[in-house]
Design an enzyme around this catalytic site. Structure first.
Site, PDB file in Angstrom:
ATOM      1  N   LYS A 106     -44.095  38.497  34.270  1.00  0.00           N
ATOM      2  CA  LYS A 106     -42.641  38.571  34.093  1.00  0.00           C
ATOM      3  C   LYS A 106     -42.019  37.501  34.967  1.00  0.00           C
ATOM      4  O   LYS A 106     -42.581  37.128  36.007  1.00  0.00           O
ATOM      5  CB  LYS A 106     -42.120  39.947  34.544  1.00  0.00           C
ATOM      6  CG  LYS A 106     -40.798  40.307  33.925  1.00  0.00           C
ATOM      7  CD  LYS A 106     -41.017  40.814  32.518  1.00  0.00           C
ATOM      8  CE  LYS A 106     -39.821  41.305  31.824  1.00  0.00           C
ATOM      9  NZ  LYS A 106     -40.171  42.057  30.614  1.00  0.00           N
TER      10      LYS A 106
HETATM   11  N1  GLU Z   1     -39.476  40.615  27.122  1.00  0.00           N
HETATM   12  C1  GLU Z   1     -40.158  41.322  26.082  1.00  0.00           C
HETATM   13  C2  GLU Z   1     -40.808  42.574  26.638  1.00  0.00           C
HETATM   14  O1  GLU Z   1     -40.437  43.080  27.669  1.00  0.00           O
HETATM   15  C3  GLU Z   1     -41.108  40.421  25.301  1.00  0.00           C
HETATM   16  C4  GLU Z   1     -42.237  39.847  26.066  1.00  0.00           C
HETATM   17  C5  GLU Z   1     -43.051  38.812  25.255  1.00  0.00           C
HETATM   18  O2  GLU Z   1     -42.824  38.671  24.083  1.00  0.00           O
HETATM   19  O3  GLU Z   1     -43.887  38.160  25.878  1.00  0.00           O
HETATM   20  O4  GLU Z   1     -41.666  43.131  26.010  1.00  0.00           O
END
Ligand code: GLU
Length: 416
Positions: A106
């Site tokens: 993240k």
């Molecule tokens: N931000 C989204 C999540 O929390 C997508 C993450 C992604 O597609 O890598 O799942």
């Protein structure tokens, strides 16, 4: 404890409880309690008024045992390293639940995007990319959109990364615009995945979707899609909210008119054919299905006993605290956890990455069918574990995810 610390403690607690339940080897447990990498960077940016602001950015890779790290980037004035660490760990479990060959990551920039111009956001994004460039890449770590970032943000990251390399590298991010290698269906995929999960839930509980009264907290990239698709399935959407307040109509909202109102006014608040209600009040309304699709820590020990929905599908990351979870369980609510319910986004991110690497693109129909397949398989697995071990869907999803990561860790062994 601030929100970030809270989330991190919750993430650790969930891992600890799972480790105990599955009898995890202590060395793997210890390894999984820590992030693989945590990078904090300063992001100096020239603002429109000529001054220079120095923002803080993070990129955390929790685990890369099953494949490259994967996860979104959020822009928020309150985000902390602890919050990013917790969300990176959640990504590891999410990818494992749907069996994608990824680990979890993240990223975040501490900034207030509502108070910044497009030019300032572009400069922040490009400089942030440049600061984390050594740890991202199609085989290392692949960012995607999250709260307050979108396909344009991803285009800037892809461009900055590609300029550094000297050639176009579409696989460095997902959630890109279609014109530069994005996937059909990606923008609606998280919401669509939530709906597939709800349909699977109802099927397994022997319930009909037709006429179900639904409340959705959040009307952004996820909530608005859930509202639209569920009304097409025959549900009555009786309440919706955003940061600045919510609306309620027990007879069902006209979702077409609501969408137009949002486009015109920038918010769902003050929609004429409904009563106003606070965000807090909305969660406590009588309904069949509650879908928190906004942010973390929305259902807590303070309001859990007043939640009246019998089915709760977590579209946001971490919307329910562990104390609230216990209260909901005692009340007999059926909670479908975030690490299962909201994996549609990262699943279609995976499709986008695969399509980009092969330079061969699929139709939206193919994307949606494959998404439904993967989400149904994951739901079925979690459901089975939950029945067999007589544990909640959340506990079952954690059992599945941690076991998958542990198995890969065990087989690879410890170096040196
Ligand atoms: N931000 C989204 C999540 O929390 C997508 C993450 C992604 O597609 O890598 O799942």
């Amino acid at each position: 404890m601030n929100k970030g610390e809270n989330l991190w403690q919750t993430a650790l607690q969930q891992l600890n409880e799972t480790a105990k339940r599955i009898n995890l080897e202590p060395w793997i447990h210890k390894k999984l309690r820590k992030s693989k990498r945590e990078l904090t960077v300063s992001i100096p940016v020239k603002m429109d008024n000529g001054s220079v602001e120095v923002f803080t950015g993070y990129r955390v890779q929790h685990n890369i045992t099953r494949g490259p790290a994967k996860g979104g980037i959020r822009y928020s004035p309150e985000v902390t390293l602890d919050e990013v660490k917790a969300l990176a760990m959640l990504m590891t479990w999410k990818c494992a639940v749907v069996n994608l060959p990824y680990g979890g990551a993240k990223g975040a920039v501490v900034c207030n995007p509502l108070k910044m111009s497009a030019g300032e956001l572009e400069r922040v994004t490009r400089r942030y990319t440049s600061e984390i460039i050594s740890i991202i890449g199609p085989e290392k770590d692949i960012p995607a959109p999250d709260i307050s970032t979108d396909s344009q943000t991803m285009a800037w990251i892809m461009d900055t990364y590609s300029i550094d390399k000297g050639y176009s590298v579409p696989g460095v991010v997902t959630g890109k615009p279609i014109a530069i290698g994005g996937s059909e269906g990606r923008s609606k995929s998280t919401g669509r995945g939530v709906v597939y999960t709800l349909l699977n839930t109802l099927k397994h509980l022997n319930l009909d979707i037709e006429g179900k009264k639904v409340i959705v907290q959040g009307y952004g990239k996820v909530g608005s899609v859930v509202v639209d698709l569920l009304s097409k399935e025959g549900c009555k959407i009786i309440g919706v909210s955003e940061i600045d307040g919510g609306i309620h109509n027990p007879n069902g909202l006209n979702v077409g008119k609501l969408w137009k109102h949002k486009k015109r006014e920038g918010s769902v608040a003050k929609f004429k054919e409904a009563d106003s209600i606070t965000n807090k009040g909305l969660l406590q309304l009588k309904c069949d299905i509650l879908i928190p699709a906004a942010c973390e820590n929305q259902i807590t020990k303070d309001n859990a006993s007043r939640i009246r929905a019998k089915i709760i599908v977590e579209a946001a990351n971490g919307p329910t605290t562990p104390e609230a979870d216990k209260i909901l369980k005692e009340k007999g609510a059926f909670v479908v956890p975030d690490i299962l319910a909201n994996t549609g986004g990262v699943t279609v991110s995976y499709f986008e990455w695969v399509q980009g690497l092969q330079s061969y693109f699929w139709t939206e129909r193919e994307v949606n069918l494959k998404l439904r397949d993967i989400m149904t398989k994951a739901f079925y697995k979690v459901w089975e574990i939950s029945l067999k071990e007589e544990i909640s869907m959340r506990e079952a999803a954690y059992t599945l995810a941690v076991n998958r990561v542990a198995e890969a860790t065990r087989i690879r062994g410890l170096y040196p």
